[in-house]
Design an enzyme around this catalytic site. Structure first.
Site, PDB file in Angstrom:
ATOM      1  N   ALA A 109      -3.824   7.567  -5.460  1.00  0.00           N
ATOM      2  CA  ALA A 109      -2.315   6.682  -5.493  1.00  0.00           C
ATOM      3  C   ALA A 109      -2.510   5.832  -5.921  1.00  0.00           C
ATOM      4  O   ALA A 109      -2.399   4.434  -4.252  1.00  0.00           O
ATOM      5  CB  ALA A 109      -1.807   7.696  -4.253  1.00  0.00           C
ATOM      6  N   GLY A 113       0.909  -1.357  -0.434  1.00  0.00           N
ATOM      7  CA  GLY A 113      -0.018   0.285   0.176  1.00  0.00           C
ATOM      8  C   GLY A 113       1.130   1.195   0.162  1.00  0.00           C
ATOM      9  O   GLY A 113       2.230   1.201  -0.119  1.00  0.00           O
ATOM     10  N   ASN A 114       0.327   2.360   0.170  1.00  0.00           N
ATOM     11  CA  ASN A 114       0.984   3.631   0.427  1.00  0.00           C
ATOM     12  C   ASN A 114       0.137   4.479   1.303  1.00  0.00           C
ATOM     13  O   ASN A 114      -0.956   4.382   2.142  1.00  0.00           O
ATOM     14  CB  ASN A 114       0.941   4.359  -0.525  1.00  0.00           C
ATOM     15  N   HIS A 115       0.745   5.835   1.955  1.00  0.00           N
ATOM     16  CA  HIS A 115       0.614   6.567   2.774  1.00  0.00           C
ATOM     17  C   HIS A 115      -0.654   7.757   2.105  1.00  0.00           C
ATOM     18  O   HIS A 115      -0.910   8.308   3.441  1.00  0.00           O
ATOM     19  CB  HIS A 115       1.721   7.331   3.174  1.00  0.00           C
TER      20      HIS A 115
END
Ligand code: CTP
Length: 403
Positions: free
Chosen positions: A280, A212-214
């Site tokens: 994102a 995943g990402n932030h």
């Protein structure tokens, strides 16, 4: 959420028995999230006390040009009051007050404020049935509406005189509904459908792990709210975030992976006017998802990744008349890379986020962006809050539709 939320409403109360109903009206405005100030004619104070309305509106009530009992009194600035208001509501509007509004007879603070106000003015007449039908009154209605004021017609029913007929001030609930409907009908993006992606995507490695990402999703959520407040019907396709959004104009479609986001976007894209890809999206995902939790058997672990589908590019491929907006996060050759993405993904506008600019990026509340359109016109913006960037994006869309 009411369109009255955050609005500055100036309520003008004139002297008729219906003035007692303005207590409920003020409460309804406040409940809808509006800020209220009240200006009263001297005669209206016989029907409802300023204390009631100041308590309910949480603001001092204005009723004279200055306080005659106080030698240090300051002038009640009707010009400032008029400028403060997003709109003015005169309820009840008596025959006398309407006649003064028509002729510009500013012998009380209410009419002086009305004459100074540049905002839209609604008026809700209230009087006995014969007064309501009198040619003088009808002339006032015609004149006031020809000046651009908006009439909230009286209702029929039992009147204070004991007679029954037309002339009763519209009920407070109906006044609020009338104004909400009128404002909503004039919103610039009314009738437009907007698809927005937001947040990260999670790409499963096994049943308990993911890549995943932030991304917080804040940018996309702010755009959704701004578009909805401008009257658009919004579909927000959101990856996993803690953000919540409840708005009658916004449908939130929650997804987890890029594949789910892809499917959701294509389900809606055909029917929208504008699509904004603020998510994102993970660029890669595990080629094979382990059916069981991966055990830590070996010293190292290699996970083979494959590209996810580029959702934005796929929308660009099938787009017809939709206005398509993408984001780009670049660290070098920003402008050139962003221009290349416009062409490659068939975009109408790209919102370039440069990581070289302090204050912008993941998890921050601010963004420094540059807009580039498909003619490669470059529009740099200052460092702004994400709410303001969202407003700039929606303003850009308004310009596209000349609204
Ligand atoms: N995007 C998308 N689907 C993907 C990847 C990106 O819809 N699988 C969208 C993002 O929502 C964003 C835009 O594409 O609006 C730009 O993403 P970005 O990561 O900056 O660029 P990429 O096209 O992924 O190219 P690169 O990473 O090589 O710069």
């Amino acid at each position: 959420m009411s369109v009255l939320r955050g609005k500055n409403i100036l309520l003008g109360v004139s002297g008729g028995i219906a003035a007692y109903k303005t207590a409920s009206l003020v409460r309804l405005f406040i409940k809808a999230g509006a800020h209220v100030q009240v200006v009263m004619t001297p005669a209206s104070k016989d029907f409802i006390t300023p204390l009631t309305l100041s308590t309910l509106s949480k603001n001092p009530v204005h009723s004279s040009f200055y306080n005659e009992d106080d030698e240090n009194a300051v002038w009640n600035n009707h010009v400032e009051l008029g400028l403060w208001a997003d709109f003015m509501v005169i309820a009840p509007a008596t025959a006398n007050t309407m006649a003064k509004m028509v002729s510009g007879n500013a012998d009380n603070l209410l009419v002086a404020t009305y004459l100074s106000a540049k905002c839209p003015v609604y008026f809700a007449p209230a009087m006995d049935l014969d007064m309501y039908k009198h040619p003088s009154t009808l002339e006032s209605f015609n004149k006031l509406t020809s000046f651009g004021n908006i009439m909230i017609p009286a209702e029929s029913g039992e009147l204070a005189s004991g007679l029954s007929g037309e002339g009763r001030m519209a009920e407070p609930e109906n006044i609020v509904a009338f104004i909400e409907h009128d404002i909503a009908g004039k919103l610039p993006l009314r009738g437009k459908k907007v698809l927005i992606t937001a947040g990260p995507t999670y790409e499963a490695i096994d049943p308990v792990r993911f890549i995943g990402n932030h991304s917080s999703g804040k940018m996309g959520y702010d755009i959704a709210l701004n578009a909805a407040n401008a009257g658009a019907e919004v579909v927000l396709v959101s990856g996993p975030t803690h953000l919540q959004l409840s708005h009658p104009q916004i449908e939130v479609v929650r997804v987890v992976s890029s594949a789910e986001m892809y499917d959701a976007c294509h389900r809606y894209f055909n029917n929208v006017d504008v699509a904004i890809a603020a998510a994102a999206v993970a660029d890669y995902k595990p080629k094979n998802v382990a059916p069981q939790k991966i055990k830590k058997a070996e010293a190292t672990l290699t996970i083979e990744l494959e590209k996810t589908k580029d959702i934005l590019a796929s929308l660009g491929e099938v787009k017809k008349s939709q206005y398509l907006i993408g984001f780009a996060l670049e660290t070098e050759n920003e402008i050139e890379n962003a221009k290349a993405k416009i062409t490659k993904k068939n975009l109408d506008l790209i919102v370039l986020n440069s990581l070289n600019d302090e204050g912008g990026g993941f998890g921050k509340d601010t963004n420094k962006v540059t807009f580039i359109d498909r003619n490669f016109t470059i529009e740099p913006h200052e460092l702004k809050s994400k709410e303001q960037v969202a407003a700039d994006i929606i303003n850009k869309i308004k310009k596209v539709y000349n609204v």
